[in-house]
Each structure stands twice: as C-alpha cells, then as structure tokens.
Design an enzyme around this catalytic site. Structure first.
Site, PDB file in Angstrom:
ATOM      1  N   SER A 242       0.785  -1.236   0.000  1.00 13.54           N
ATOM      2  CA  SER A 242       0.000   0.000   0.000  1.00 13.54           C
ATOM      3  C   SER A 242       0.819   1.289   0.000  1.00 13.54           C
ATOM      4  CB  SER A 242      -0.961   0.010   1.198  1.00 13.54           C
ATOM      5  OG  SER A 242      -0.248   0.061   2.422  1.00 13.54           O
ATOM      6  N   LYS A 287      -5.404   4.770   8.747  1.00 10.05           N
ATOM      7  CA  LYS A 287      -4.261   5.434   8.113  1.00 10.05           C
ATOM      8  C   LYS A 287      -4.427   6.952   8.119  1.00 10.05           C
ATOM      9  CE  LYS A 287      -2.840   1.520   5.287  1.00 10.05           C
ATOM     10  NZ  LYS A 287      -2.715   0.924   3.950  1.00 10.05           N
TER      11      LYS A 287
END
Length: 348
Positions: A242, A287
């Site tokens: 990611s 996140k």
C-alpha cells in the site's frame, strides 16, 4: 449471616467470576489501529528511506509520508474479549474477524512472508512508475519463478530463466507471455527463447488444456526491471503493497529540482502499477488518523477508497483523490501554488 444474604453473596461472586473469565476469553478477532508513518523523503534510523546512486538527486523539503496500520491478534496470539470491546468503543480503531486478515488457508507466518514479498514488489513497481512518469527509459526482464510439477514446462524451463522471446516475438511483460500461450490450441508447440546463465537457447514446450478452455504450459513468472541506476528503499519492519504511491512520489521528488511538497506535510496511500495506476488498500480510516497525528494536512486516497474515507476523514486533513501517479504529481503542483481546485473524493 442469613441464608438469603449468603445466597446473594455467592451469586454475586459467581457473576463477577463469570464476567472476569468472559472478559479474558480469547476471541477470533483482530484489532486494527493507526500505525507509524514514515517520510519517504526523510530518514529512518538515520538512514534515507530512499537512496539513489549513479544519478543526480536534488534536496527535498516537507514530507511525503507513507502510513501504516498496526494490528493486535491473529492465530497464536488472539486478543481477549475485553480488548475487542475496547476496540469497538474506539472510533479510531476497527475490530474485524480474524479471517479477513489471516485466511484459514494461510498461517500468520505465511501472511507476513507474503506482505514482505508484496512490499518488495511494490518498491520495484514504484520505481518503474516514477521513471515512466519522468520519461526515463528502463528495461524489463521476465523470469521464470516456478513450474508446475507434471506440466509441460516442468523440467524444460528452469527457475531463473529469463524469457527473451516467445514464438519469435520479443517479450515485454508476463501478460504478453500468458496471452500468447492461452491463444494457442492445446497440443501446440511454443518456442521460448531464454537466457540461462551465460547461455541463450530455444526451448520448445507443448501447450496443454488449462482452466476455462485456455491453453497453458504450467509456468509462473515474475517481471524484473533493469533500471539505469540503483534505487534502494528501506522502511524497516513494514510490509504490504500500500505504500507504492508514496514511494513513487518520493522517488520523483529526489530526481527532480525543487521541492514537490512546497515544504508541506503530505501523506497518502495506495498500491501502484508500473504504468502509474493507483489501486485500493485496506485500513483507510486508521491510516488517515495516523497521518493527522503525524502532522499531515493533505492526504492522497485511492479513488476506490474515497467513499469509505469520506465517512471518517479527521478534521483538518484535506482528502485528495489519486487515480494515477500523474494526477497525484499534478495535485502537488497545485498545492505548491496555493490552488484549491484539487481532485476531490466524492461519495458513490
């Protein structure tokens, strides 16, 4: 003490004991929470996250930070019910079934190993994407990873063979090889021109019937890039794919004059392909919280994560949609110039 009082005391003790036992009971859930952030144009343990050798680089400023998700739980280290309950009550934490992170078909160790491989592939893809965006040419080599036992390629093509051509056509990527084989009738000879060590040779393999009526030879391949200079990325104990977008932006920033951030703290997430396409990731809510805590004011989110991100974006963090590396780089130009017309996330 009366019998009634004694009965109530015993009952209360039993309820308390059951509560304690229940709270300590292990449950098959995983707690996801904001993990550490790392500035891709900065340092980790006094070492640059991105190091480039044999090519001119330029000073950078601000931050282009990757973000991570920390987890508790998993096979062999399950959390207790109390930990899960605390997680359910915390808006910055997600509690998910264990199998969403650790599929039953794979062990925790296998998942960690896969994450390590995905991180390495992500770094290569990020380098390829950055160089593509900057117009810097590089080569691609398709190599044999494994062959299926008992299939036509077994014993003929070997691990490490570099496939140069198939039936006389230059190989450009793994998809080209797969497409050529699938387009042939089962039982057809196909010629692989390969480099094996210092030798170049032709290897003839007969196709066989595969899934959904498509031909195959029983071959697993991997693309390896031949970059004109060395790009090394080191982020410590971080896995998964990611961080691809932020790696690519960090590489671009180091290879171009001036600061891409304009001194601002930018964070983001998203997988990346060599062509610069940004793909979705997991744990977007956690996140974003981690990015905000690290001081970021702008957050790049993959287009496919936008709807989810809009539901939980922290106050003071501007959400910017990133469908491609090119779009993200142009958005950084607008941010530096103080423009407000940035690609916006919209609910679907």
């Amino acid at each position: 003490m009366s019998r009634r009082a004694l009965t109530l005391l015993v009952a209360g003790f039993m309820v308390l004991a059951l509560g304690v036992v229940g709270a300590l009971m292990k449950v098959p859930y995983v707690v996801l929470s904001p993990g550490p952030t790392e500035n891709t144009i900065g340092e980790v343990d006094k070492k640059p996250v991105i190091s480039i050798t044999d090519r001119q680089t330029y000073p950078t400023d601000g931050a282009l930070s990757l973000v991570t998700v920390a987890y508790q739980g998993g096979p062999g280290s399950r959390i207790d019910l109390m930990t899960a309950l605390r997680g359910w009550l915390d808006p910055n934490v997600a509690v998910v079934p264990e199998e969403t992170i650790f599929p039953e078909s794979r062990t925790a160790k296998q998942v960690e190993e896969e994450n390590t491989v995905e991180m390495a592939n992500s770094q290569d893809s990020a380098t390829a994407a950055a160089l593509t965006e900057l117009g810097i040419t590089y080569g691609t080599a398709v190599t044999v990873v494994t062959t299926e036992k008992g299939q036509p390629a077994d014993g003929k093509l070997l691990k490490g063979d570099e496939i140069n051509a198939i039936d006389g056509k230059k190989v450009t990527d793994t998809e080209m090889v797969q497409g050529t084989v699938r387009g042939l009738k089962a039982g057809t000879d196909v010629v692989f021109n390969v480099t094996r060590g210092k030798e170049t040779l032709d290897v003839t393999v007969k196709t066989t019937q595969g899934d959904q009526g498509r031909s195959k030879v029983g071959l697993s391949m991997q693309a390896k890039y031949k970059f004109p200079f060395k790009v090394s990325i080191s982020v410590g104990d971080v896995g998964g794919p990611s961080a691809g977008l932020m790696f690519a932006l960090g590489i671009m920033d180091k290879l171009t004059p001036g600061s891409m951030t304009g001194g601002k703290s930018i964070a983001g997430t998203g997988t990346i392909t060599p062509a610069g396409e940004v793909g979705p990731i997991g744990g977007i809510a956690q996140k974003m919280v981690g990015a905000k805590k690290a001081g970021a004011t702008v957050f790049f989110a993959p287009a496919d994560n936008c709807a989810e991100a809009l539901k939980s974006v922290p106050d003071g963090l501007r959400l910017v949609k990133a469908e491609t590396l090119h779009q993200a780089a142009r958005a950084l130009e607008s941010i530096r110039a103080g423009k407000t017309d940035l690609p916006a996330c919209t609910p679907r």
